[in-house]
Design a protein around this motif. Structure first.
Motif, PDB file in Angstrom:
ATOM      1  N   PRO A  72       0.912  -1.195  -0.550  1.00  0.00           N
ATOM      2  CA  PRO A  72      -0.472   0.144  -0.020  1.00  0.00           C
ATOM      3  C   PRO A  72       0.962   0.974   0.164  1.00  0.00           C
ATOM      4  CG  PRO A  72      -0.921  -1.497   1.832  1.00  0.00           C
ATOM      5  CD  PRO A  72       0.749  -1.634   1.465  1.00  0.00           C
ATOM      6  N   TYR A  73       0.691   2.504  -1.480  1.00  0.00           N
ATOM      7  CA  TYR A  73       1.448   3.339  -0.478  1.00  0.00           C
ATOM      8  C   TYR A  73       1.192   4.329   0.527  1.00  0.00           C
ATOM      9  CZ  TYR A  73       2.475   8.109  -2.083  1.00  0.00           C
ATOM     10  OH  TYR A  73       2.990   9.191  -1.926  1.00  0.00           O
ATOM     11  N   PRO A  74       0.115   3.955   1.940  1.00  0.00           N
ATOM     12  CA  PRO A  74       0.439   4.757   2.624  1.00  0.00           C
ATOM     13  C   PRO A  74       1.422   4.069   3.635  1.00  0.00           C
ATOM     14  CG  PRO A  74      -1.913   4.183   2.614  1.00  0.00           C
ATOM     15  CD  PRO A  74      -0.846   3.446   1.637  1.00  0.00           C
ATOM     16  N   VAL A  75       2.151   2.833   3.481  1.00  0.00           N
ATOM     17  CA  VAL A  75       3.243   2.023   4.466  1.00  0.00           C
ATOM     18  C   VAL A  75       4.453   2.709   3.399  1.00  0.00           C
ATOM     19  CG1 VAL A  75       4.358  -0.407   4.460  1.00  0.00           C
ATOM     20  CG2 VAL A  75       1.910  -0.348   4.760  1.00  0.00           C
ATOM     21  N   ILE A  76       4.271   3.059   2.193  1.00  0.00           N
ATOM     22  CA  ILE A  76       5.760   3.234   1.240  1.00  0.00           C
ATOM     23  C   ILE A  76       6.113   4.620   2.000  1.00  0.00           C
ATOM     24  CG2 ILE A  76       6.755   4.085  -1.298  1.00  0.00           C
ATOM     25  CD1 ILE A  76       4.777   1.457  -2.581  1.00  0.00           C
ATOM     26  N   SER A  77       4.952   5.299   2.053  1.00  0.00           N
ATOM     27  CA  SER A  77       4.870   6.605   2.010  1.00  0.00           C
ATOM     28  C   SER A  77       5.910   6.937   3.527  1.00  0.00           C
ATOM     29  CB  SER A  77       3.820   7.987   2.369  1.00  0.00           C
ATOM     30  OG  SER A  77       4.145   8.750   2.765  1.00  0.00           O
ATOM     31  N   GLY A  78       5.053   6.394   4.506  1.00  0.00           N
ATOM     32  CA  GLY A  78       5.404   6.163   5.797  1.00  0.00           C
ATOM     33  C   GLY A  78       6.751   5.992   5.917  1.00  0.00           C
ATOM     34  N   PHE A  79       7.463   4.781   5.200  1.00  0.00           N
ATOM     35  CA  PHE A  79       8.875   4.247   4.949  1.00  0.00           C
ATOM     36  C   PHE A  79      10.286   5.226   4.709  1.00  0.00           C
ATOM     37  CE2 PHE A  79      11.607   1.849   2.233  1.00  0.00           C
ATOM     38  CZ  PHE A  79      12.982   1.338   3.100  1.00  0.00           C
ATOM     39  N   MET A  80       9.167   5.607   3.736  1.00  0.00           N
ATOM     40  CA  MET A  80      10.355   7.087   3.286  1.00  0.00           C
ATOM     41  C   MET A  80      10.556   7.653   3.921  1.00  0.00           C
ATOM     42  SD  MET A  80      11.459   5.382   0.260  1.00  0.00           S
ATOM     43  CE  MET A  80      12.498   5.792   0.328  1.00  0.00           C
TER      44      MET A  80
ATOM     45  N   VAL B 295      -2.174   4.993   8.951  1.00  0.00           N
ATOM     46  CA  VAL B 295      -0.648   3.310   8.704  1.00  0.00           C
ATOM     47  C   VAL B 295       0.571   4.693   8.400  1.00  0.00           C
ATOM     48  CG1 VAL B 295      -0.063   1.950   7.023  1.00  0.00           C
ATOM     49  CG2 VAL B 295      -2.607   1.803   7.440  1.00  0.00           C
ATOM     50  N   MET B 296       0.410   5.943   7.837  1.00  0.00           N
ATOM     51  CA  MET B 296       1.876   5.696   7.515  1.00  0.00           C
ATOM     52  C   MET B 296       2.529   6.338   8.363  1.00  0.00           C
ATOM     53  SD  MET B 296       3.018   9.390   7.019  1.00  0.00           S
ATOM     54  CE  MET B 296       1.631  10.622   6.728  1.00  0.00           C
ATOM     55  N   LEU B 297       1.667   6.933   9.900  1.00  0.00           N
ATOM     56  CA  LEU B 297       2.447   7.748  10.645  1.00  0.00           C
ATOM     57  C   LEU B 297       2.898   7.004  11.805  1.00  0.00           C
ATOM     58  CD1 LEU B 297       3.038  10.299  12.633  1.00  0.00           C
ATOM     59  CD2 LEU B 297       0.926   9.503  14.036  1.00  0.00           C
ATOM     60  N   LEU B 298       1.718   5.610  11.740  1.00  0.00           N
ATOM     61  CA  LEU B 298       2.912   4.297  12.862  1.00  0.00           C
ATOM     62  C   LEU B 298       3.967   3.870  12.022  1.00  0.00           C
ATOM     63  CD1 LEU B 298       2.266   2.700  14.712  1.00  0.00           C
ATOM     64  CD2 LEU B 298       1.238   1.111  12.909  1.00  0.00           C
TER      65      LEU B 298
ATOM     66  N   THR C 289       0.249  -4.970   7.691  1.00  0.00           N
ATOM     67  CA  THR C 289      -0.731  -5.736   8.329  1.00  0.00           C
ATOM     68  C   THR C 289      -1.519  -4.827   8.484  1.00  0.00           C
ATOM     69  OG1 THR C 289       1.074  -7.066   9.417  1.00  0.00           O
ATOM     70  CG2 THR C 289      -1.017  -7.290  10.572  1.00  0.00           C
ATOM     71  N   LEU C 290      -1.866  -3.745   8.951  1.00  0.00           N
ATOM     72  CA  LEU C 290      -2.322  -3.015   9.535  1.00  0.00           C
ATOM     73  C   LEU C 290      -3.399  -2.371   7.762  1.00  0.00           C
ATOM     74  CD1 LEU C 290      -3.794  -1.392  11.296  1.00  0.00           C
ATOM     75  CD2 LEU C 290      -2.060   0.614  11.337  1.00  0.00           C
ATOM     76  N   SER C 291      -2.711  -2.208   7.018  1.00  0.00           N
ATOM     77  CA  SER C 291      -3.266  -1.813   5.508  1.00  0.00           C
ATOM     78  C   SER C 291      -4.221  -3.112   5.788  1.00  0.00           C
ATOM     79  CB  SER C 291      -2.283  -1.608   4.928  1.00  0.00           C
ATOM     80  OG  SER C 291      -1.599  -0.743   5.241  1.00  0.00           O
ATOM     81  N   ALA C 292      -3.826  -4.524   5.473  1.00  0.00           N
ATOM     82  CA  ALA C 292      -4.137  -5.398   5.352  1.00  0.00           C
ATOM     83  C   ALA C 292      -5.936  -5.309   5.850  1.00  0.00           C
ATOM     84  CB  ALA C 292      -3.862  -6.613   5.470  1.00  0.00           C
ATOM     85  N   ALA C 293      -5.896  -5.342   7.236  1.00  0.00           N
ATOM     86  CA  ALA C 293      -7.230  -5.547   8.079  1.00  0.00           C
ATOM     87  C   ALA C 293      -7.913  -4.254   8.004  1.00  0.00           C
ATOM     88  CB  ALA C 293      -6.425  -5.140  10.093  1.00  0.00           C
ATOM     89  N   LEU C 294      -7.537  -2.657   7.686  1.00  0.00           N
ATOM     90  CA  LEU C 294      -7.688  -1.796   7.298  1.00  0.00           C
ATOM     91  C   LEU C 294      -9.418  -1.780   6.087  1.00  0.00           C
ATOM     92  CD1 LEU C 294      -6.038   0.862   7.963  1.00  0.00           C
ATOM     93  CD2 LEU C 294      -8.250  -0.182   9.636  1.00  0.00           C
TER      94      LEU C 294
END
Length: 550
Positions: free
Chosen positions: A111-119, A359-362, A381-386
């Motif tokens: 998911p994009y929020p995961v990529i964004s939070g990571f970067m 997701v992004m903040l976490l 995992t959180l993105s999948a759950a949501l």
């Protein structure tokens, strides 16, 4: 071979090398393995990933995320360089193994929020870790240790180094765009920063260790294989993930379809050779690749040429490189960190969905203060759950009575005796683990019905939770004396149900592929039921009259 394409690849490779050189120096220094290890990593990875890899300009080498994870591992190993080479070599082996699986193809689903939070987290980490080098001190391995020693850093500032660092940062920021289009601002920062320090005889730490010789094979320490293997998995995941993400960027620019498995295989080969000769691991670098493509690169020749240029810099540029101030490298990494931060998402924070922001903040906070791999895992995992919750919320039962005059007349005749009805129930939405329990609860209102036609409207195979939920639904309804007819969209779902023995709940003549056939069957069964009820009623009346006459 097209001459124009070759010239474009050579120019693109030159521009990529101009960007890669200062960054490789900076990332090598940041990890603790040394500037030369960064150059070796960039050289070997470009040469071998280019030779074995996909035919696109994917420029590879040490990057922000890979340098951060290697720096933290090196610190956790207590500065044992031989153990670090063991970790990096084993990580490359894991990459090669990974390339023979289908896992690399899953990166498109991150998911994009995961990529964004990571970067964003990586960008901030890069900036924080450069606070000490910018002020003339040795870098700390983590943001937390930097914060803990902030008072020590501020009370021991090397003024000369800070001046050089700020000057270099100014060059990076204020170099005109028209010039940066042809020559990367990092080159200007290194040249002017070095000249500034040399002319004014400033007392600042500089790069050291470049000898102008070819690399030799290093010794690796595999004594603690269990711990090394765990760390190697972390490096392999980071290197592979960033390479795949960079591959997506290159694909969007070149419009060429790439093989992700070949990409990871080539990266693993390049990283394995680099680790054997004392080079740190790296990945496909999006920024360098974009720069190469924008200046005419079209094939992997640009990647190979970039590696050749770095080799020449190692052999013949050692005296000049050893004069570069560490504060200038810190300024370059601060700029790289800023460029990594996802400003596009920051601009739409006020209107972005709360789930995505969560997701992004976490992921952002976990990346900075805990662990990169853990952060990405939690984010996915959180993105999948949501996502599962959103699908489950949209999954409903659509319940209706069969619109048939004959059935209605039969029902009216029995209105005083029973409230049996034929109902058609459509499972609308996705029937999966997230919606299974919700759907089961909705069936409670159907327990007064005697004939239910259950239609699964999706053509997707059921997951194991949905299969067990379906079995639970059939068991509950049958225990209440409800006759169930199942309507499916295709044979695949029926085969799956049969394989899992769900057919034991149903007879062959109770499973259909057309709703109308199920309705006709239900009507036939209902007529038989009415005839049986009428016969029982007539027998009761005759028995009552016979008893009355007696």
């Amino acid at each position: 071979m097209n001459i124009r394409n070759v010239s474009g690849d050579l120019i693109g490779g030159f521009i990529a090398a101009a960007i890669a050189l200062p960054q490789a120096l900076a990332f090598g220094t940041m990890t603790g393995a040394g500037a030369l290890s960064g150059l070796y990593g960039a050289m070997f990875l470009c040469l071998f990933s280019g030779f074995f890899g996909i035919n696109v300009p994917l420029i590879s080498g040490p990057t922000g995320p890979t340098a951060i994870i290697i720096a933290s591992i090196y610190a956790s190993l207590g500065g044992n360089l031989n153990a670090l080479w063991a970790v990096l070599f084993l990580a490359s082996v894991f990459q090669i193994i990974l390339s023979f699986t289908k896992i690399p193809n899953l990166v498109k689903y991150v998911p994009y929020p995961v990529i964004s939070g990571f970067m964003n987290g990586v960008g901030v980490i890069l900036i924080i870790l450069q606070i000490a080098p910018l002020m003339g001190l040795k870098a700390y391995s983590t943001p937390i240790s930097t914060f803990k020693n902030l008072s020590h850093i501020l009370s021991n500032i090397n003024t000369d180094a800070l001046v050089i660092g700020l000057f270099s940062l100014g060059v990076l920021i204020y170099t005109p765009k028209i010039i940066k289009k042809y020559i990367p601002s990092e080159i200007f920062a290194i040249i002017f920063g070095t000249i500034f320090a040399f002319c004014y005889k400033m007392d600042v730490p500089t790069i050291s260790g470049l000898t102008g010789t070819l690399p030799s094979i290093v010794t690796a320490d595999f004594s603690n294989i269990i711990r090394i293997s765990t760390l190697a998995v972390m490096v392999a995941v980071i290197c592979s993930t960033e390479s795949l993400m960079s591959g997506l960027v290159v694909t969007s620019l070149t419009k060429k379809k790439i093989n992700n498995q070949t990409l990871i295989f080539a990266q693993g080969i390049g990283n394995s050779i680099a680790s054997l000769f004392g080079g740190i691991s790296g990945a496909g670098a999006a920024m360098r690749s974009v720069a190469a493509i924008k200046t005419g690169a079209t094939t992997k020749l640009s990647t190979i040429f970039c590696g050749v240029l770095i080799l020449f810099a190692i052999l013949y540029g050692d005296e000049l490189v050893n004069m570069v101030p560490m504060a200038t490298l810190a300024a370059i990494l601060i700029r790289v960190g800023y460029n990594i931060i996802d400003t596009k998402l920051l601009k739409v924070l006020h209107c972005a969905p709360k789930e995505d922001l969560t997701v992004m903040l976490l992921v952002f906070l976990l990346t900075i203060f805990h662990d990169i791999i853990f952060a990405v895992g939690v984010g996915i995992t959180l993105s999948a759950a949501l996502f599962a919750k959103q699908l489950a919320d949209k999954t409903t039962l659509n319940i209706k009575e069969v619109d048939d005059n004959e059935i209605l007349r039969l029902e009216k005749r029995l209105h005083d005796e029973s409230d049996y009805k034929i109902r058609v129930v459509h499972i609308q939405g996705e029937f999966f683990f997230g919606s299974a329990s919700q759907i089961i609860s909705q069936f409670e209102e159907l327990l007064g019905t005697k004939h239910i036609i259950l239609c699964y409207d999706s053509d997707r195979r059921l997951d194991i939770s949905a299969v067990f939920a379906l079995e639970d639904i059939l068991t509950r309804l049958k225990s209440q004396g409800v006759k169930v007819y199942l309507v499916l969209r295709n044979v695949e779902i029926l085969r799956q149900i049969n394989e899992l023995n769900i057919e034991r709940q149903l007879e062959d003549d109770e499973i259909f592929f057309e709703e109308i056939d199920a309705i006709q069957k239900a009507k036939e069964e209902f007529r038989n039921y009415v005839k049986l009820e009428n016969s029982r009623t007539a027998n009761k009346k005759r028995g009552f009259l016979f008893h009355f006459k007696k």
